[in-house]
Scaffold this motif. Structure first.
Motif, mmCIF file in Angstrom:
data_model
loop_
_atom_site.group_PDB
_atom_site.id
_atom_site.type_symbol
_atom_site.label_atom_id
_atom_site.label_comp_id
_atom_site.label_asym_id
_atom_site.label_seq_id
_atom_site.Cartn_x
_atom_site.Cartn_y
_atom_site.Cartn_z
ATOM 1 N N LEU A 54 0.868 -1.176 0.000
ATOM 2 C CA LEU A 54 0.000 0.000 0.000
ATOM 3 C C LEU A 54 0.905 1.227 0.000
ATOM 4 N N MET A 55 0.887 1.955 -1.096
ATOM 5 C CA MET A 55 1.846 3.039 -1.289
ATOM 6 C C MET A 55 1.134 4.383 -1.345
ATOM 7 N N GLY A 56 1.250 5.157 -0.278
ATOM 8 C CA GLY A 56 0.799 6.540 -0.341
ATOM 9 C C GLY A 56 1.776 7.309 -1.208
ATOM 10 N N ILE A 57 1.280 8.011 -2.216
ATOM 11 C CA ILE A 57 2.188 8.613 -3.194
ATOM 12 C C ILE A 57 2.102 10.136 -3.207
ATOM 13 N N CYS A 58 3.167 10.752 -3.728
ATOM 14 C CA CYS A 58 3.196 12.206 -3.927
ATOM 15 C C CYS A 58 2.633 12.573 -5.293
ATOM 16 N N SER A 59 2.971 11.764 -6.319
ATOM 17 C CA SER A 59 2.539 12.075 -7.677
ATOM 18 C C SER A 59 2.803 10.886 -8.591
ATOM 19 N N ILE A 60 1.990 10.796 -9.663
ATOM 20 C CA ILE A 60 2.207 9.751 -10.667
ATOM 21 C C ILE A 60 1.819 10.295 -12.029
ATOM 22 N N ASP A 61 2.689 10.075 -12.989
ATOM 23 C CA ASP A 61 2.473 10.506 -14.362
ATOM 24 C C ASP A 61 2.753 9.324 -15.273
ATOM 25 N N LEU A 62 1.968 9.178 -16.325
ATOM 26 C CA LEU A 62 2.106 8.008 -17.192
ATOM 27 C C LEU A 62 3.495 7.915 -17.812
ATOM 28 N N LYS A 63 4.074 9.046 -18.189
ATOM 29 C CA LYS A 63 5.395 9.039 -18.815
ATOM 30 C C LYS A 63 6.522 9.141 -17.784
ATOM 31 N N LEU A 64 6.360 9.987 -16.789
ATOM 32 C CA LEU A 64 7.431 10.223 -15.817
ATOM 33 C C LEU A 64 7.438 9.209 -14.681
ATOM 34 N N GLY A 65 6.350 8.459 -14.545
ATOM 35 C CA GLY A 65 6.277 7.423 -13.526
ATOM 36 C C GLY A 65 5.850 7.945 -12.170
ATOM 37 N N LEU A 66 6.068 7.111 -11.173
ATOM 38 C CA LEU A 66 5.795 7.471 -9.781
ATOM 39 C C LEU A 66 6.989 8.258 -9.260
ATOM 40 N N THR A 67 6.731 9.427 -8.686
ATOM 41 C CA THR A 67 7.825 10.272 -8.200
ATOM 42 C C THR A 67 7.529 10.763 -6.792
ATOM 43 N N GLY A 68 8.583 11.142 -6.085
ATOM 44 C CA GLY A 68 8.453 11.556 -4.700
ATOM 45 C C GLY A 68 9.064 12.908 -4.437
ATOM 46 N N PHE A 69 8.726 13.455 -3.275
ATOM 47 C CA PHE A 69 9.157 14.802 -2.913
ATOM 48 C C PHE A 69 10.546 14.816 -2.295
ATOM 49 N N THR A 70 10.936 13.719 -1.603
ATOM 50 C CA THR A 70 12.272 13.663 -0.997
ATOM 51 C C THR A 70 13.027 12.436 -1.490
ATOM 52 N N TYR A 71 14.324 12.581 -1.595
ATOM 53 C CA TYR A 71 15.170 11.511 -2.142
ATOM 54 C C TYR A 71 15.131 10.266 -1.274
ATOM 55 N N GLN A 72 15.328 10.423 0.035
ATOM 56 C CA GLN A 72 15.410 9.262 0.922
ATOM 57 C C GLN A 72 14.092 8.492 0.977
ATOM 58 N N GLU A 73 12.980 9.198 1.048
ATOM 59 C CA GLU A 73 11.687 8.514 1.078
ATOM 60 C C GLU A 73 11.411 7.794 -0.238
ATOM 61 N N SER A 74 11.863 8.365 -1.344
ATOM 62 C CA SER A 74 11.669 7.725 -2.645
ATOM 63 C C SER A 74 12.430 6.410 -2.738
ATOM 64 N N LEU A 75 13.617 6.345 -2.156
ATOM 65 C CA LEU A 75 14.382 5.098 -2.139
ATOM 66 C C LEU A 75 13.674 4.024 -1.311
ATOM 67 N N VAL A 76 13.097 4.422 -0.189
ATOM 68 C CA VAL A 76 12.345 3.482 0.646
ATOM 69 C C VAL A 76 11.118 2.971 -0.103
ATOM 70 N N ASP A 77 10.396 3.876 -0.758
ATOM 71 C CA ASP A 77 9.215 3.482 -1.523
ATOM 72 C C ASP A 77 9.586 2.488 -2.613
ATOM 73 N N ARG A 78 10.699 2.729 -3.298
ATOM 74 C CA ARG A 78 11.133 1.830 -4.370
ATOM 75 C C ARG A 78 11.423 0.433 -3.827
ATOM 76 N N ALA A 79 12.082 0.364 -2.684
ATOM 77 C CA ALA A 79 12.395 -0.934 -2.081
ATOM 78 C C ALA A 79 11.116 -1.689 -1.715
ATOM 79 N N MET A 80 10.117 -0.979 -1.192
ATOM 80 C CA MET A 80 8.853 -1.620 -0.839
ATOM 81 C C MET A 80 8.148 -2.189 -2.068
ATOM 82 N N ILE A 81 8.155 -1.426 -3.156
ATOM 83 C CA ILE A 81 7.529 -1.878 -4.390
ATOM 84 C C ILE A 81 8.242 -3.104 -4.941
ATOM 85 N N GLU A 82 9.562 -3.072 -4.915
ATOM 86 C CA GLU A 82 10.344 -4.170 -5.483
ATOM 87 C C GLU A 82 10.175 -5.484 -4.724
#
Length: 249
Positions: A168-196
């Motif tokens: 279950l991923m609470g997100i900052c933003s998602i775009d069809l071309k740019l993908g799922l993106t986040g507001f902070t670098y460290q949180e984005s790395l954590v989100d990526r690990a959870m998805i993977e």
């Protein structure tokens, strides 16, 4: 009205209300929505606001604190939470990130449900203290006092020890071309690990975050299985996401 006057009026409106809506601006400025959309894009390119689907929001360099965000769009988050519950089944391993929308989902869980929950979110752990049949794994790391969650190398390495049925991923933003993106670098790395590490990924997103983007890449849009929003899927123009194989709820 001259273009410069329109741009100034848009800036004044967003400073007053923290957001603007295309249709409202079209009536206020007495121009077409296409004209307003172009004006918003120009202001967004200059960093004066942030363009989102259907309008724009205030372009702040500081992400609001968790305490502030938990009082924003509360009704929409409750709608999203109720929709997300249909994907959660007894016996599953659920992994989720920090955020007010994921917290809303956990708060809506039946008290007697049997689950294993893996999270880096202090508010989620606090709620689950009173759930007798939920096993909780809290992922440690560096405390982000702004978001009430943990980040860092230790957090990511711990996440990789799990294989979740659902993310279950609470997100900052998602775009069809740019993908799922986040507001902070460290949180984005954590989100990526959870998805993977998850078999099935559900993005929890208010409608204004769809079609928007933030600075840090998390994953491609088609790495998401479901987008849950507060809108009725039959009334939303998200055909591109549907064509990419993403379920809209």
């Amino acid at each position: 009205m001259l273009k410069e006057e329109r741009l100034q009026k848009i800036i004044e409106q967003i400073a007053q209300d923290n957001k603007v809506v295309l249709d409202d601006l079209s009536r206020l400025l007495n121009v077409s929505t296409d004209t307003v959309r172009r004006d918003i894009k120009e202001l967004s390119d200059k960093g004066l606001l942030k363009a989102v689907r259907g309008g724009a929001i205030i372009g702040s360099p500081v992400h609001p604190h968790f305490k502030e965000r938990q009082h924003i769009d509360t009704h929409h988050k409750k709608v999203i939470a109720q929709k997300a519950l249909e994907f959660i089944k007894p016996g599953q391993v659920i992994i989720l990130n920090g955020g007010t929308t994921t917290t809303a989902v956990i708060a809506a869980l039946p008290r007697d449900i049997n689950l294993t929950v893996v999270t880096n979110s202090f508010p989620v752990v606090s709620i689950l203290e009173d759930y007798p049949h939920v096993t909780v794994f809290f992922i440690g790391g560096e405390l982000n006092k702004h978001a009430y969650s943990t980040t860092g190398h230790e957090t990511i390495e711990a996440i990789r020890n799990f294989r979740a049925d659902v993310c279950l991923m609470g997100i900052c933003s998602i775009d069809l071309k740019l993908g799922l993106t986040g507001f902070t670098y460290q949180e984005s790395l954590v989100d990526r690990a959870m998805i993977e590490t998850s078999k099935y990924v559900i993005a929890l997103s208010t409608y204004d975050k769809i079609g928007a983007s933030d600075p840090y890449y998390v994953c491609a849009a088609n790495a998401i299985d479901v987008i849950v929003t507060e809108k009725d899927p039959s009334t939303t123009d998200l055909s591109g996401f549907k064509e990419a194989g993403i379920l809209i709820k």
